[in-house]
Design an enzyme around this catalytic site. Structure first.
Site, mmCIF file in Angstrom:
data_model
loop_
_atom_site.group_PDB
_atom_site.id
_atom_site.type_symbol
_atom_site.label_atom_id
_atom_site.label_comp_id
_atom_site.label_asym_id
_atom_site.label_seq_id
_atom_site.Cartn_x
_atom_site.Cartn_y
_atom_site.Cartn_z
ATOM 1 N N GLU A 106 6.673 -9.952 14.176
ATOM 2 C CA GLU A 106 6.517 -11.226 13.478
ATOM 3 C C GLU A 106 7.819 -12.023 13.347
ATOM 4 O O GLU A 106 8.312 -12.272 12.234
ATOM 5 C CB GLU A 106 5.906 -11.002 12.099
ATOM 6 N N GLU A 155 -1.898 -5.308 13.860
ATOM 7 C CA GLU A 155 -2.159 -5.186 12.416
ATOM 8 C C GLU A 155 -3.405 -5.968 12.027
ATOM 9 O O GLU A 155 -3.563 -7.104 12.446
ATOM 10 C CB GLU A 155 -0.985 -5.716 11.560
HETATM 11 N N1 LIG Z 1 -1.854 -17.095 4.328
HETATM 12 N N2 LIG Z 1 -1.539 -16.192 4.964
HETATM 13 N N3 LIG Z 1 -1.077 -15.409 5.619
HETATM 14 C C1 LIG Z 1 -1.479 -14.152 6.160
HETATM 15 C C2 LIG Z 1 -0.341 -13.343 6.727
HETATM 16 C C3 LIG Z 1 1.030 -13.791 6.305
HETATM 17 C C4 LIG Z 1 2.103 -13.153 7.141
HETATM 18 N N4 LIG Z 1 2.420 -11.767 6.677
HETATM 19 C C5 LIG Z 1 2.101 -10.753 7.447
HETATM 20 O O1 LIG Z 1 1.486 -10.905 8.447
HETATM 21 C C6 LIG Z 1 2.562 -9.357 7.040
HETATM 22 C C7 LIG Z 1 2.633 -8.374 8.077
HETATM 23 C C8 LIG Z 1 3.835 -7.445 8.168
HETATM 24 O O2 LIG Z 1 4.051 -7.018 9.513
HETATM 25 C C9 LIG Z 1 3.653 -6.183 7.310
HETATM 26 O O3 LIG Z 1 4.910 -5.524 7.184
HETATM 27 C C10 LIG Z 1 3.073 -6.567 5.954
HETATM 28 O O4 LIG Z 1 3.051 -5.433 5.102
HETATM 29 C C11 LIG Z 1 1.661 -7.085 6.210
HETATM 30 C C12 LIG Z 1 0.917 -7.377 4.894
HETATM 31 O O5 LIG Z 1 1.520 -8.458 4.232
HETATM 32 C C13 LIG Z 1 1.661 -8.299 7.084
#
Ligand SMILES: N=[N+]=NCCCCNC(=O)[C@@H]1[C@H]2[C@H](O)[C@@H](O)[C@H](O)[C@@H](CO)[C@@H]12
Length: 445
Positions: A166, A351
């Site tokens: 990301e 994910e």
């Molecule tokens: N509106 N809205 N937005 C939805 C998503 C926002 C972007 N955050 C992610 O994708 C993070 C990704 C990360 O790799 C992981 O380390 C995090 O633990 C997960 C859970 O948070 C996801």
């Protein structure tokens, strides 16, 4: 009730990240990361929590791999803590850090679980941050040196490599909005950091190819499918802008050798039109074998002249998870169709998952809401394959409850419950649900 059966080789996995689960933040020679520094800074994390101990996975990895085997995972996506390997980011190696990952990978292979390694999931060595971090172009070179070492050590036994997790989130939340490490609030910095991350990605891909390794290498991009609030010309335009900004910023340079138009416009409007050498895009666009996508929810947008980019978000009408994210499974189907149509590259869902406020009742966690979330999204993954998408695998986020960045331990994404007072692990009902999905290689339609 029809059974939707996936292709035979479809890869069922679960994902974690080093800072979120390992703990042992300064043990056995590990160097400080920007997340150690950020989380030790009062006021940044929920209740001033941090990842010093987290899920203590550094000491409990054998038990955790046993649980993965009990669930029947075919693959496990985890990230390497760069400062555990090179405490200063480069130069002096930390053998005990290498040994930890060697033992983890050996244990996974012993259980026939494919390791899928993410080289960077946000925990940059603080020593590199002290030299400018991602604002310093040299960090891209240092990353490729670190990647090259990891390929040399594990390239023959690890079949799936992800360079960055990301880059949008780590560049924007870390450099523009200050919600994540290193906590900078500098919009221009976000564009410089993002560019240097892409350069790092490209240099690492080149190192992997030069090494002649037989596995696959790609990148993980967070995506949120974009829908206009109405079909007005203005809202359609707003949706197009948000899709380019939110989803394509880090994809187009890799596949089209240029940033989306909207990005260049922002750079020009702010007189930040850095002269990125064209040769950067030759490196950045080094061919990759797959695209990883992290999907959680969608974005509904409308035109709003007073908002950033003239785009405002509109809240969706469906159920929301504990993160306040709307549950919208069709968005996964739509984004898979869109990305495969536009880039024609194999895709992994690296994910997908949901945070809910789980409770333990007589030793069980009846997380029916998470089971429904996973079931509905896995069904959409099936329909995308049926409709022609070359989707290779699905990694649930997350294997276990863990440190959810600025939310600390207040948000539980795991299919395994972690009692942080005792470090006891309990398989949630969703773990047994996922075990059945894997056994049957499919889901009830
Ligand atoms: N509106 N809205 N937005 C939805 C998503 C926002 C972007 N955050 C992610 O994708 C993070 C990704 C990360 O790799 C992981 O380390 C995090 O633990 C997960 C859970 O948070 C996801």
């Amino acid at each position: 009730m029809a059974k939707l059966v996936f292709p035979k080789e479809f890869l069922w996995g679960a994902a974690t990240a080093s800072y979120q689960i390992e703990g042992a933040w300064n043990e056995d020679g590990k160097g400080e990361s920007i997340w150690d520094r950020f989380a030790h800074t009062p006021g940044t994390i929920y209740e001033n929590q941090n990842g010093d101990i987290a899920c203590d996975h550094y000491h409990r990895y054998e038990e955790d791999v046993e649980l993965m085997a009990e669930i029947g995972l075919k693959a496990y996506r985890f990230s390497i803590s760069w400062p555990r390997i090179f405490p200063e980011g480069r130069g002096k190696l930390n053998p005990k850090g290498v040994y930890f990952y060697e033992k983890l990978i050996d244990k996974l292979l012993e259980k026939n679980i494919k390791p899928a390694i993410t080289l960077y999931h946000w925990d940059l060595p603080q020593a590199l941050e002290d030299k400018g971090g991602w604002l310093n172009r040299d960090t891209a070179k240092y990353f490729s040196e670190y990647a090259n070492f990891m390929f040399y050590k594990f390239g023959d036994v690890v079949p799936i490599w992800i360079t960055l997790n990301e880059p949008f989130v780590s560049a924007f939340l870390g450099y523009a909005w200050g919600w994540h490490a290193p906590g900078k609030k500098d919009m221009k910095g976000a564009f410089v950091a993002g560019h240097n991350m892409l350069l790092a990605h490209g240099l690492a891909v080149q190192a992997y190819r030069d090494g002649g390794y037989k596995g696959n290498i790609g990148i993980t991009i967070n995506v949120a499918t974009v829908y206009p609030e109405t079909n007005s010309e203005e809202d359609l335009k707003a949706a197009e802008k948000q899709d380019a900004f939110g989803n394509r910023w880090f994809i187009d340079p890799i596949f089209k050798r240029k940033y989306p138009e909207i990005i260049w416009r922002i750079l020009e409007e702010n007189n930040w039109s850095f002269v990125f050498p064209a040769s950067d895009f030759d490196i950045i666009s080094s061919p990759i074998d797959f695209m990883g996508i992290n999907y959680y929810t969608r974005n509904i947008v409308a035109y709003d002249k007073n908002s950033h980019l003239g785009v405002k978000r509109v809240e969706g009408p469906n159920e929301h998870t504990d993160m306040g994210w709307e549950v919208y499974p069709d968005g996964l189907y739509d984004i898979l169709i869109q990305l495969y149509r536009d880039y024609k590259i194999p895709i992994y869902i690296t994910e997908n998952g949901a945070a809910y406020n789980d409770t333990v009742e007589d030793g069980r966690i009846r997380d029916i809401n998470r089971i429904n979330y996973l079931k509905e999204h896995i069904k959409r993954a099936y329909f995308a394959i049926r409709d022609g998408v070359d989707l290779r695998g699905y990694f649930v986020w997350s294997l276990m409850d863990n440190f959810e960045w600025a939310h600390g331990y207040s948000k539980r994404f795991g299919i395994i419950y972690v009692d942080y007072n005792t470090q006891k692990r309990i398989l949630k009902d969703s773990a047994y649900f996922y075990k059945k999905i894997i056994e049957e290689n499919g889901v009830d339609g």
